[in-house]
Design a protein around this motif. Structure first.
Motif, mmCIF file in Angstrom:
data_model
loop_
_atom_site.group_PDB
_atom_site.id
_atom_site.type_symbol
_atom_site.label_atom_id
_atom_site.label_comp_id
_atom_site.label_asym_id
_atom_site.label_seq_id
_atom_site.Cartn_x
_atom_site.Cartn_y
_atom_site.Cartn_z
ATOM 1 N N ASP A 232 17.323 78.150 -3.738
ATOM 2 C CA ASP A 232 16.343 78.955 -4.400
ATOM 3 C C ASP A 232 14.895 78.596 -3.687
ATOM 4 N N LEU A 233 14.549 79.418 -3.241
ATOM 5 C CA LEU A 233 13.304 79.233 -2.341
ATOM 6 C C LEU A 233 12.194 79.028 -3.547
ATOM 7 N N SER A 234 12.054 79.474 -4.420
ATOM 8 C CA SER A 234 11.073 79.558 -5.415
ATOM 9 C C SER A 234 10.855 77.870 -6.059
ATOM 10 N N THR A 235 11.950 77.332 -6.073
ATOM 11 C CA THR A 235 11.864 76.049 -6.497
ATOM 12 C C THR A 235 12.327 74.861 -5.120
ATOM 13 N N ASP A 236 12.900 75.341 -4.238
ATOM 14 C CA ASP A 236 13.465 74.458 -3.243
ATOM 15 C C ASP A 236 14.610 73.816 -3.420
ATOM 16 N N LEU A 237 15.237 74.003 -4.682
ATOM 17 C CA LEU A 237 16.324 73.425 -5.062
ATOM 18 C C LEU A 237 17.770 73.913 -4.551
ATOM 19 N N GLY A 238 18.680 73.139 -4.265
ATOM 20 C CA GLY A 238 19.964 73.659 -3.857
ATOM 21 C C GLY A 238 20.839 73.932 -5.049
ATOM 22 N N TRP A 239 21.866 75.084 -4.711
ATOM 23 C CA TRP A 239 22.975 75.047 -6.075
ATOM 24 C C TRP A 239 24.064 75.543 -5.225
ATOM 25 N N TYR A 240 25.271 75.053 -5.835
ATOM 26 C CA TYR A 240 26.596 75.429 -5.599
ATOM 27 C C TYR A 240 27.526 76.088 -6.576
ATOM 28 N N TRP A 241 28.405 76.845 -6.158
ATOM 29 C CA TRP A 241 29.446 77.549 -7.096
ATOM 30 C C TRP A 241 30.566 76.670 -7.317
ATOM 31 N N ILE A 242 30.988 76.719 -8.816
ATOM 32 C CA ILE A 242 32.038 75.951 -9.255
ATOM 33 C C ILE A 242 33.052 77.084 -9.921
ATOM 34 N N THR A 243 33.877 77.051 -8.988
ATOM 35 C CA THR A 243 35.080 78.240 -9.179
ATOM 36 C C THR A 243 35.763 78.135 -10.598
ATOM 37 N N GLN A 244 35.808 76.693 -11.044
ATOM 38 C CA GLN A 244 36.674 76.606 -12.428
ATOM 39 C C GLN A 244 35.850 77.170 -13.360
ATOM 40 N N SER A 245 34.566 76.724 -13.430
ATOM 41 C CA SER A 245 33.837 77.515 -14.438
ATOM 42 C C SER A 245 33.008 78.709 -14.321
ATOM 43 N N SER A 246 33.286 79.069 -13.125
ATOM 44 C CA SER A 246 32.490 80.422 -12.554
ATOM 45 C C SER A 246 30.999 80.403 -12.915
ATOM 46 N N THR A 247 30.246 79.208 -12.601
ATOM 47 C CA THR A 247 28.971 79.215 -12.593
ATOM 48 C C THR A 247 28.372 78.319 -11.423
ATOM 49 N N TYR A 248 27.148 78.561 -11.415
ATOM 50 C CA TYR A 248 26.372 77.627 -10.456
ATOM 51 C C TYR A 248 26.001 76.255 -10.974
ATOM 52 N N SER A 249 25.887 75.098 -10.188
ATOM 53 C CA SER A 249 25.419 73.706 -10.485
ATOM 54 C C SER A 249 24.273 73.493 -9.582
ATOM 55 N N CYS A 250 23.344 72.747 -10.290
ATOM 56 C CA CYS A 250 22.332 72.167 -9.329
ATOM 57 C C CYS A 250 22.789 71.187 -8.509
ATOM 58 N N ILE A 251 22.071 71.191 -7.340
ATOM 59 C CA ILE A 251 22.418 70.061 -6.305
ATOM 60 C C ILE A 251 22.278 68.604 -7.113
ATOM 61 N N ASN A 252 21.614 68.351 -7.929
ATOM 62 C CA ASN A 252 21.534 67.069 -8.426
ATOM 63 C C ASN A 252 22.917 66.457 -9.065
ATOM 64 N N ASP A 253 23.762 67.198 -9.348
ATOM 65 C CA ASP A 253 25.015 66.677 -9.934
ATOM 66 C C ASP A 253 26.238 66.494 -8.909
ATOM 67 N N ILE A 254 25.553 65.936 -7.729
ATOM 68 C CA ILE A 254 26.823 65.773 -6.718
ATOM 69 C C ILE A 254 26.721 64.043 -6.423
ATOM 70 N N PHE A 255 27.878 63.663 -6.022
ATOM 71 C CA PHE A 255 28.013 62.418 -5.426
ATOM 72 C C PHE A 255 27.228 61.962 -4.457
ATOM 73 N N LYS A 256 26.495 60.554 -4.316
ATOM 74 C CA LYS A 256 25.569 60.355 -3.137
ATOM 75 C C LYS A 256 26.491 59.361 -2.283
ATOM 76 N N ASN A 257 27.615 58.966 -2.646
ATOM 77 C CA ASN A 257 28.261 57.769 -2.095
ATOM 78 C C ASN A 257 29.894 58.165 -2.162
ATOM 79 N N ASP A 258 30.476 57.860 -1.280
ATOM 80 C CA ASP A 258 32.239 58.012 -1.276
ATOM 81 C C ASP A 258 32.629 56.912 -2.433
ATOM 82 N N ILE A 259 33.739 56.979 -2.904
ATOM 83 C CA ILE A 259 34.331 56.195 -4.150
ATOM 84 C C ILE A 259 35.529 55.582 -3.638
ATOM 85 N N THR A 260 35.544 54.298 -4.054
ATOM 86 C CA THR A 260 36.784 53.280 -3.392
ATOM 87 C C THR A 260 37.509 53.105 -4.810
ATOM 88 N N VAL A 261 38.522 53.529 -5.055
ATOM 89 C CA VAL A 261 39.723 53.343 -6.088
ATOM 90 C C VAL A 261 39.795 51.898 -6.429
#
Length: 630
Positions: A232-261
């Motif tokens: 979104d060039l007006s806010t410089d924010l990134g978004w991605y599409w969630i197929t399961q919910s058929s919605t876009y989600s802001c880039i702030n909702d993602i993991f920044k590190n891998d997860i060790t079980v």
């Protein structure tokens, strides 16, 4: 300064490139900087920037030069990066062609250069009309460089390890007193976050997709692609599409590190066991849950071809193909679906159809494909293959192969008989006759079995007494449209010298010649029977009602009867009687032998030994006489 692509404001201080050499600070043009004492402590080293593209330093901007993307030039004391191939304006005019990389401060104007020498006076021309203005004189030498301008004010202390990230993913960081310039693989856009970890705030683009930029998020596609980052060039924010919910989600909702079980007692998180590292960077919680609870499943595909076999030598065959796929991996769609064709001639798989559907299922019914003639030459025996190869966006794949075979060549069906033109003796058959009875009527049928292999002609041959085959007829043409025919051919080639004859029928089609034979054997005849008086000529001998071929029973028997005085046995000259035995009276009998000609089956005289036993009166009872001959 206003960013030329996105329109967001970024402090010009953040565009300074600072280099530390021997404890002194210089800007991007090499000017010594005055650093205030209140510079904050050096921050910890920021994360390594994303690998990017290198720049080409092209010196001062020149109007006549052809510049390409990522070339850097200096112009009016600042440096600019080229954003397009062959820009039409000088730097600073069109922000879509040039973007400022470093901003220099204008120094004072240098002193004028030394006046160049006066050119020599030209000769006085004749007085005439006013001439055109003469050319401009040569430019004088470059004046000396003016003194260095005053150093600009110190900029604010930058973020630890990160000075600036501009619109196209370029990041500048200072590590070990050097300046590193890197460019990310994709265009992430500008962020105003003060948290340097924003570099990791991006979705997983390892599959495919990349980045798409829009003026604002209202222009995003109604249905997005989960592997594309939407800016979104007006806010410089990134978004991605969630197929399961058929919605876009802001880039702030993602993991920044891998997860060790880290689970006890053998517990697992979906398909990840304890101690396993889940690749989570750039993914949402929903994506991680989906990733843990599902895995790529090979697509379900179908493929059928009709017909499954082709007639031998069939030209321009058309194959009807039905095929379909169903994507089984959760959240995936088809990445590629290739219908391919293979022949022995090409020896490779060639794609003939590569369309994929918009959803998880796709089918095609009744696609037709004509086998190229180069792959199907005359009398081809190699089969053809079709393959449907489907791969989804999670790399799950499946394939099916359907073969179209070539039926084997089937030679014509032939029948052949050789009938005697006449039968003289009851012991004769069509293929076992008396020597000389050689006139033959050849009959039979020809039936084509390979519909695409036309018949051309047929011909008759003969082999006598194990000699060589010789032609006894011309070639008889066959209508190419005929599938069967009958024939009747009279032959009198063989003579009384023949003891065996083999007739051969040869039928030629466009591929080969097929043969069928018919064998006739010829033998001399032994004549015998009861008589009153012995025979003296051929007619008398052939009047005997009993006879057998010389290769018949040995010994053979005759009955004397009770009405005639004796009996007679006539054999070809090459055979003689060894004994005549009366098995009824149990004694041997002597016979009189004479030799004369007896006609064979063709009426040709042949020497015979004729044996007669003539009594003075008939036998009073029937006697069984056994004759053994050599």
């Amino acid at each position: 300064m206003t960013n030329s692509l996105y329109g967001n404001s970024v402090s010009s201080t953040f565009q300074k490139l600072v280099q530390v050499v021997d404890g002194l600070y210089y800007d991007g043009l090499g000017n010594l900087l005055s650093i205030n004492d209140n510079i904050g402590p050096k921050g910890s080293t920021g994360p390594t920037g994303i690998a990017g593209t290198s720049f080409i330093w092209s010196g001062s901007w020149t109007q006549s030069m052809y510049y390409t993307i990522n070339e850097v030039v200096s112009y009016n004391g600042s440096s600019y990066i080229c954003l397009t191939n062959d820009p039409q304006n000088s730097p600073g005019i069109n922000i879509l062609e040039w973007d400022i990389l470093t901003q220099g401060i204008q120094g004072p104007t240098g002193s004028d250069g030394i006046q160049g020498p006066q050119g020599a006076t030209g000769p006085q021309g004749a007085t005439g009309p006013q001439g055109a203005t003469g050319p401009q004189g040569a430019t004088g030498p470059q004046g000396a460089t003016g003194p260095q301008g005053a150093t600009g004010p110190q900029g604010a202390t930058g973020l630890p390890g990160l000075l600036y990230m501009n619109y196209n993913g370029l990041s500048y960081s200072t590590i070990n007193n050097t300046i590193s310039i890197t460019q990310s693989q994709s265009n992430w856009g500008v962020t105003n976050s003060s948290d340097v970890s924003f570099i990791l705030n991006k979705p997983d683009l390892s599959q495919f997709g990349g980045v798409q930029q829009y003026g604002n998020n209202t222009y995003f596609p109604s249905v997005g692609n989960p592997y594309i980052l939407y800016i979104d060039l007006s806010t410089d924010l990134g978004w991605y599409w969630i197929t399961q919910s058929s919605t876009y989600s802001c880039i702030n909702d993602i993991f920044k590190n891998d997860i060790t079980v880290n689970l006890s007692n053998g517990k697992t998180f979906g398909r990840y066991s304890s101690g396993t590292t889940i690749p989570a960077v750039g993914k949402t919680p929903a994506q991680i849950i989906l990733q843990a609870t599902s895995e790529p499943v090979n697509p379900t595909i179908t493929l059928s071809t009709s017909p499954t076999s082709l007639s031998f030598n069939q030209s321009n065959p058309i194959i009807t193909i039905n095929f379909s796929y169903t994507i089984n991996s959760l959240g995936a769609i088809a990445n590629s679906a290739l219908l391919q064709y293979y022949s022995n001639n090409s020896a490779t798989w060639n794609t003939i159809y590569n369309t994929i559907g918009n959803g998880t299922t796709y089918s095609v019914i009744g696609l037709t494909y004509t086998i190229p003639s180069i792959d199907n030459p005359q009398f081809n025996t190699y089969s053809f293959s079709f393959r449907y190869l489907v791969t989804d966006t999670l790399s799950a794949t499946n394939s099916l192969v359907s073969n179209v075979s070539i039926l084997s060549y089937s030679s014509p069906t032939l029948t052949l008989t050789g009938s005697a033109s006449h039968i003289n003796l009851g012991i004769e058959t069509n293929n076992n006759r008396e020597i000389g009875n050689t006139n033959t009527i050849l009959k039979g049928n020809i039936t084509r079995n390979s519909s695409n292999v036309p018949l051309l002609y047929y011909q008759f041959f003969i082999k006598i007494n194990n000699g060589s085959y010789v032609s006894i007829s011309p070639t008889y043409s066959i209508n190419s449209a005929s599938s069967s025919l009958s024939f009747n051919y009279n032959d009198s080639t063989a003579t009384s010298s023949a003891t065996s004859v083999i007739y051969q029928l040869g039928v030629t089609d466009i591929k080969t010649t097929t043969y069928l034979t018919y064998t006739i054997n010829y033998n001399y005849v032994i004549f015998y029977g009861s008589v009153n008086i012995g025979s003296t000529n051929s007619i008398g001998v052939r009047s005997n009602t009993n006879y057998q071929f010389v290769n018949g029973s040995n010994p053979f028997s005759l009955s004397s009867g009770t009405t005639l005085n004796g009996f007679e046995i006539a054999l070809p000259l090459t055979h003689t009687i060894s004994t005549i035995y009366d098995s009824t009276q149990n004694f041997y009998i002597n016979a009189n032998k004479i030799t004369f000609n007896v006609n064979d089956g063709a009426g040709v005289p042949t020497s015979y030994n004729v044996y007669d036993v003539i009594n003075s009166s008939p036998y009073t009872s029937n006697q069984n006489i056994q004759i053994t001959y050599l």
